[in-house]
Design a protein around this motif. Structure first.
Motif, PDB file in Angstrom:
ATOM      1  N   ILE A  76       2.942  41.702 -21.374  1.00 49.57           N
ATOM      2  CA  ILE A  76       3.842  42.652 -20.403  1.00 49.57           C
ATOM      3  C   ILE A  76       5.095  42.489 -20.935  1.00 49.57           C
ATOM      4  CG2 ILE A  76       4.467  43.361 -18.129  1.00 49.57           C
ATOM      5  CD1 ILE A  76       1.972  42.074 -16.949  1.00 49.57           C
ATOM      6  N   PHE A  77       5.438  43.696 -21.228  1.00 48.24           N
ATOM      7  CA  PHE A  77       6.911  43.876 -21.746  1.00 48.24           C
ATOM      8  C   PHE A  77       7.759  44.234 -20.529  1.00 48.24           C
ATOM      9  CE2 PHE A  77       4.507  44.548 -25.473  1.00 48.24           C
ATOM     10  CZ  PHE A  77       5.132  43.767 -26.342  1.00 48.24           C
ATOM     11  N   PHE A  78       9.181  43.919 -20.768  1.00 45.07           N
ATOM     12  CA  PHE A  78       9.927  43.992 -19.321  1.00 45.07           C
ATOM     13  C   PHE A  78      11.314  44.726 -19.797  1.00 45.07           C
ATOM     14  CE2 PHE A  78      12.388  42.306 -15.769  1.00 45.07           C
ATOM     15  CZ  PHE A  78      11.379  42.386 -14.813  1.00 45.07           C
ATOM     16  N   ARG A  79      11.068  46.034 -19.492  1.00 37.11           N
ATOM     17  CA  ARG A  79      12.229  46.757 -20.019  1.00 37.11           C
ATOM     18  C   ARG A  79      12.433  47.945 -18.895  1.00 37.11           C
ATOM     19  NH1 ARG A  79      15.366  46.679 -24.312  1.00 37.11           N
ATOM     20  NH2 ARG A  79      14.744  45.117 -25.946  1.00 37.11           N
ATOM     21  N   ASP A  80      11.406  48.233 -18.079  1.00 35.82           N
ATOM     22  CA  ASP A  80      11.566  49.358 -17.365  1.00 35.82           C
ATOM     23  C   ASP A  80      10.698  49.271 -15.980  1.00 35.82           C
ATOM     24  OD1 ASP A  80      11.959  52.138 -16.598  1.00 35.82           O
ATOM     25  OD2 ASP A  80      10.740  53.197 -17.993  1.00 35.82           O
ATOM     26  N   ILE A  81      11.194  50.133 -15.047  1.00 32.75           N
ATOM     27  CA  ILE A  81      10.353  50.155 -13.675  1.00 32.75           C
ATOM     28  C   ILE A  81       8.667  49.703 -13.654  1.00 32.75           C
ATOM     29  CG2 ILE A  81       9.708  51.485 -11.707  1.00 32.75           C
ATOM     30  CD1 ILE A  81      12.552  50.329 -11.390  1.00 32.75           C
ATOM     31  N   GLY A  82       8.085  50.631 -14.650  1.00 35.67           N
ATOM     32  CA  GLY A  82       6.776  50.352 -14.791  1.00 35.67           C
ATOM     33  C   GLY A  82       6.447  48.936 -15.220  1.00 35.67           C
ATOM     34  N   ASP A  83       7.195  48.380 -15.981  1.00 36.05           N
ATOM     35  CA  ASP A  83       6.860  46.885 -16.454  1.00 36.05           C
ATOM     36  C   ASP A  83       7.058  46.157 -15.502  1.00 36.05           C
ATOM     37  OD1 ASP A  83       6.694  47.982 -19.174  1.00 36.05           O
ATOM     38  OD2 ASP A  83       8.954  47.653 -19.395  1.00 36.05           O
ATOM     39  N   SER A  84       8.110  46.158 -14.483  1.00 39.02           N
ATOM     40  CA  SER A  84       8.371  45.350 -13.257  1.00 39.02           C
ATOM     41  C   SER A  84       7.154  45.580 -12.449  1.00 39.02           C
ATOM     42  CB  SER A  84       9.613  45.690 -12.641  1.00 39.02           C
ATOM     43  OG  SER A  84      10.063  44.852 -11.609  1.00 39.02           O
ATOM     44  N   ARG A  85       6.646  46.862 -12.029  1.00 37.65           N
ATOM     45  CA  ARG A  85       5.643  46.992 -11.331  1.00 37.65           C
ATOM     46  C   ARG A  85       4.424  46.102 -11.687  1.00 37.65           C
ATOM     47  NH1 ARG A  85       4.911  50.972  -7.723  1.00 37.65           N
ATOM     48  NH2 ARG A  85       6.704  52.178  -8.679  1.00 37.65           N
ATOM     49  N   ARG A  86       4.098  46.163 -13.212  1.00 39.82           N
ATOM     50  CA  ARG A  86       2.935  45.616 -13.397  1.00 39.82           C
ATOM     51  C   ARG A  86       2.944  44.095 -13.401  1.00 39.82           C
ATOM     52  NH1 ARG A  86       2.886  49.877 -17.320  1.00 39.82           N
ATOM     53  NH2 ARG A  86       4.605  49.047 -18.689  1.00 39.82           N
ATOM     54  N   VAL A  87       4.392  43.211 -13.574  1.00 44.65           N
ATOM     55  CA  VAL A  87       4.471  42.064 -13.312  1.00 44.65           C
ATOM     56  C   VAL A  87       4.104  41.628 -11.906  1.00 44.65           C
ATOM     57  CG1 VAL A  87       6.092  40.163 -13.307  1.00 44.65           C
ATOM     58  CG2 VAL A  87       6.123  41.849 -15.209  1.00 44.65           C
ATOM     59  N   ARG A  88       4.749  42.453 -11.015  1.00 48.01           N
ATOM     60  CA  ARG A  88       4.606  42.115  -9.707  1.00 48.01           C
ATOM     61  C   ARG A  88       3.292  42.385  -9.172  1.00 48.01           C
ATOM     62  NH1 ARG A  88       8.469  44.959  -5.330  1.00 48.01           N
ATOM     63  NH2 ARG A  88       7.620  44.354  -3.461  1.00 48.01           N
ATOM     64  N   ARG A  89       2.293  43.297  -9.662  1.00 47.62           N
ATOM     65  CA  ARG A  89       0.992  43.346  -9.520  1.00 47.62           C
ATOM     66  C   ARG A  89      -0.099  42.299  -9.924  1.00 47.62           C
ATOM     67  NH1 ARG A  89       0.010  48.014 -11.925  1.00 47.62           N
ATOM     68  NH2 ARG A  89       0.647  49.390  -9.983  1.00 47.62           N
ATOM     69  N   ARG A  90       0.362  41.926 -11.204  1.00 46.82           N
ATOM     70  CA  ARG A  90      -0.486  40.856 -11.734  1.00 46.82           C
ATOM     71  C   ARG A  90      -0.334  39.662 -11.098  1.00 46.82           C
ATOM     72  NH1 ARG A  90      -5.184  39.983 -13.858  1.00 46.82           N
ATOM     73  NH2 ARG A  90      -5.056  38.221 -15.379  1.00 46.82           N
ATOM     74  N   VAL A  91       0.920  39.267 -10.650  1.00 42.97           N
ATOM     75  CA  VAL A  91       1.097  37.993  -9.797  1.00 42.97           C
ATOM     76  C   VAL A  91       0.115  38.121  -8.658  1.00 42.97           C
ATOM     77  CG1 VAL A  91       2.693  36.402  -8.454  1.00 42.97           C
ATOM     78  CG2 VAL A  91       3.458  37.571 -10.931  1.00 42.97           C
ATOM     79  N   ARG A  92       0.037  38.971  -8.007  1.00 43.21           N
ATOM     80  CA  ARG A  92      -0.717  38.951  -6.720  1.00 43.21           C
ATOM     81  C   ARG A  92      -2.198  39.108  -7.147  1.00 43.21           C
ATOM     82  NH1 ARG A  92       0.268  40.840  -1.384  1.00 43.21           N
ATOM     83  NH2 ARG A  92      -1.455  39.970  -0.203  1.00 43.21           N
ATOM     84  N   GLU A  93      -2.442  39.819  -8.119  1.00 41.76           N
ATOM     85  CA  GLU A  93      -3.953  39.674  -8.663  1.00 41.76           C
ATOM     86  C   GLU A  93      -4.454  38.222  -8.945  1.00 41.76           C
ATOM     87  OE1 GLU A  93      -4.162  44.053 -10.838  1.00 41.76           O
ATOM     88  OE2 GLU A  93      -4.111  42.281 -12.007  1.00 41.76           O
ATOM     89  N   CYS A  94      -3.806  37.497  -9.702  1.00 44.40           N
ATOM     90  CA  CYS A  94      -3.791  36.110  -9.984  1.00 44.40           C
ATOM     91  C   CYS A  94      -4.059  35.266  -8.970  1.00 44.40           C
ATOM     92  CB  CYS A  94      -2.631  35.630 -11.047  1.00 44.40           C
ATOM     93  SG  CYS A  94      -2.647  36.336 -12.595  1.00 44.40           S
ATOM     94  N   PHE A  95      -3.070  35.547  -7.767  1.00 41.11           N
ATOM     95  CA  PHE A  95      -3.502  34.905  -6.618  1.00 41.11           C
ATOM     96  C   PHE A  95      -4.877  35.048  -5.962  1.00 41.11           C
ATOM     97  CE2 PHE A  95       0.791  33.259  -7.185  1.00 41.11           C
ATOM     98  CZ  PHE A  95       0.921  32.238  -6.159  1.00 41.11           C
ATOM     99  N   GLU A  96      -5.053  36.424  -5.935  1.00 37.66           N
ATOM    100  CA  GLU A  96      -6.493  36.882  -5.295  1.00 37.66           C
ATOM    101  C   GLU A  96      -7.573  36.358  -5.956  1.00 37.66           C
ATOM    102  OE1 GLU A  96      -6.615  38.188  -2.338  1.00 37.66           O
ATOM    103  OE2 GLU A  96      -4.650  38.745  -1.747  1.00 37.66           O
TER     104      GLU A  96
END
Length: 525
Positions: free
Chosen positions: A180-200
């Motif tokens: 996951i690259f980290f330069r735009d809003i879409g990247d930040s959204r993917r990071v935030r969603r993936r963290v929650r996915e991993c916990f679930e």
């Protein structure tokens, strides 16, 4: 209905922009008045700032960008960590009271002789911004048929290239497709969603203990300011909020920060870098410097191919120093590379622009059209090599240089020929303000070259602690170095002040206050 329509017309803020309809319909043509059309490529720190600073009385600016908004990148990590909503750091390019035209498209080529920019619409693209380089894939990938659009040309009187840069993968196998690259809003959204996915996924009763440990291991590659602040923001988010919702997973979460350099935050003083590394380790962040990433793939360590993408499982990160390691997410934030426009399109010049180019030795363009010319670029980075007035340059096979009087470049896609400052948002913003002021006053030739003024460097390292480093100037009243909570207060104040609109200033401050009182809102994914 007629009276209602008239009332709406009187109340509409669009009426503050005279000639809005003609701007929209005639944007493919040259302005009807005497204003010069300034075409700005990009809506980042450079392009957005120039579009707001240019005088609407003297110029008719048009922004061409794949995205229709500006992102306040210093707070992008806060959105990934749940401190802010994504809309809090976004400013739209289109505005009812600002006389700036906008086309959502990507610039594909530039004709210097005809003064035209070839554009392709990106309105229905699956991804509006490129966040990585395709150097290791041999060019652009296969796109859906509906993503291809008809191209069109936009004329310009002056052109400003501020398309920024993309993430550099260093040809590491698997990074382009799996990180996951980290330069735009879409990247930040993917990071935030993936963290929650991993916990679930980790809390499921069918998940094995080994896979659970892999899923809760979050890797960040790149220990610069962005990577360090992202690791700190995720640590705060997980330790303060997520663990209270998943108490059974307490003690299993790992955050690893990888970098090939021997220390984190190498742009800071040695003592500050050491303080940051020690503090982050105390907060539970595993700092792994002097590590070389060799591969990134889907699947657990030790599994045999084929390796197919499966978000229900983990990834494997292989390093030269420790072999294979299972991770639930890998965020790639290392280095800058030039995008496709700079690397592939801006190479050779078919027709030498005799009307706008001036030889650097003041001899004039006599005979220049008979030579072979190319854009002058920095040897290592490939960035456009500009002169002290941010003007793009051409060079022939014998080393002669011609300066374009109507084409400028600034930001990460450009480099000053002498004493080039670092590629940061602070530098880009100062270049944009300087260039806008010179164009507004019409004194570009008479003014001294652009000079970067270092306002200091800030970095957040977690648990309400930060670093601040100011330039060593004699007679200053502020300390040159600051750490801990005092630096964190400066960090908050500085970025709150720099936030563009008053609407977002108030929203950011109010959200930070709510976080202190009630905790982060983790339900917005």
């Amino acid at each position: 209905m007629r009276y209602v329509y008239r009332a709406l017309r009187r109340c509409s803020p669009l009426q503050k922009w005279r000639g809005l309809e003609t701007l929209t319909t005639d944007i493919l043509k040259r302005p009807r008045d005497d204003k010069e059309r300034v075409v700005i490529l990009g809506s980042g720190w450079g392009g957005y700032t120039v579009s707001r600073k240019l005088s609407p009385r003297e110029f008719s600016p048009v922004v061409i960008s794949p995205r229709s908004y500006f992102v306040f990148t210093p707070l992008l990590t806060d959105t990934a960590g749940g401190d802010l909503d994504f809309s809090h750091i976004v400013e739209p390019v289109r505005h009812p009271t600002i006389r700036v035209g906008f086309i959502q498209a990507a610039a594909r080529a530039i004709d210097l002789d005809r003064k035209m920019v070839l554009c392709e619409p990106t309105i229905v693209k699956s991804g509006v911004t490129l966040t990585h380089t395709e150097e290791d894939e041999g060019g652009s990938g296969v796109a859906d048929k509906w993503e291809s659009s008809e191209t069109f040309e936009i004329p310009y009187d002056k052109l400003i290239i501020a398309v920024g840069a993309i993430s550099r993968t260093f040809k590491t196998p698997g990074v382009k497709d799996n990180a996951i690259f980290f330069r735009d809003i879409g990247d930040s959204r993917r990071v935030r969603r993936r963290v929650r996915e991993c916990f679930e996924l980790a809390i499921l009763p069918t998940t094995s203990d080994e896979l659970r440990k892999h899923l809760l291991h979050f890797a960040i590659v790149g220990a610069g300011p962005t990577g360090t602040e992202l690791a700190a923001a995720l640590r705060d988010f997980i330790a303060t909020d997520l663990i209270t919702l998943y108490p059974a997973l307490d003690g299993l979460v790992r955050i690893s920060l990888y970098d090939v350099a021997p220390k984190v935050l190498s742009m800071f003083d040695e003592s500050l870098s050491r303080y940051a590394q020690e503090t982050m380790k105390k907060e539970g962040i595993d700092v792994r410097t002097s590590h070389h990433i060799e591969d990134l793939r889907w699947g657990a360590p030790g599994t045999k191919p084929p390796y197919e993408k499966d978000p229900r499982s983990c990834l494997t990160l292989r390093t030269k120093e420790e072999g294979e390691v299972g991770v639930g997410m890998c965020v790639w934030v290392t280095g800058n590379a030039m995008n496709e426009l700079i690397t592939h399109s801006l190479r050779g010049v078919e027709v030498f622009p005799t009307k706008s180019a001036i030889m650097k030795d003041k001899t004039g363009p006599k005979g220049a059209s008979q030579r072979s010319w190319a854009y002058k670029k920095a040897p290592k980075t490939g960035a456009l090599l500009v002169d002290g007035h941010l003007r793009v340059q051409l060079e022939d096979e014998t080393g002669n240089t011609a300066v374009l009087q109507d084409v400028f470049a600034l930001g990460d896609n450009a480099m000053l020929e002498h004493a080039s400052p670092p590629a940061t948002a602070q530098v880009t913003a100062q270049e944009a303000k300087w260039l806008s002021a010179r164009l507004n006053h019409g004194d570009l030739e008479k003014s001294p070259p652009f000079s970067f003024r270092n306002m200091g460097t800030l970095a957040y390292i977690g648990n309400e602690r930060a670093l601040m480093q100011l330039p060593n100037e004699e007679g200053g009243y502020l300390p040159h170095k600051l750490t801990g909570r005092a630096a964190w207060l400066v960090w908050n104040s500085a970025y709150l002040t720099m936030t563009i609109s008053w609407r977002n200033k108030l929203r950011v401050a109010f959200r930070w206050m709510l976080n202190r009182l009630f905790g982060r809102d983790i339900s917005r994914y």
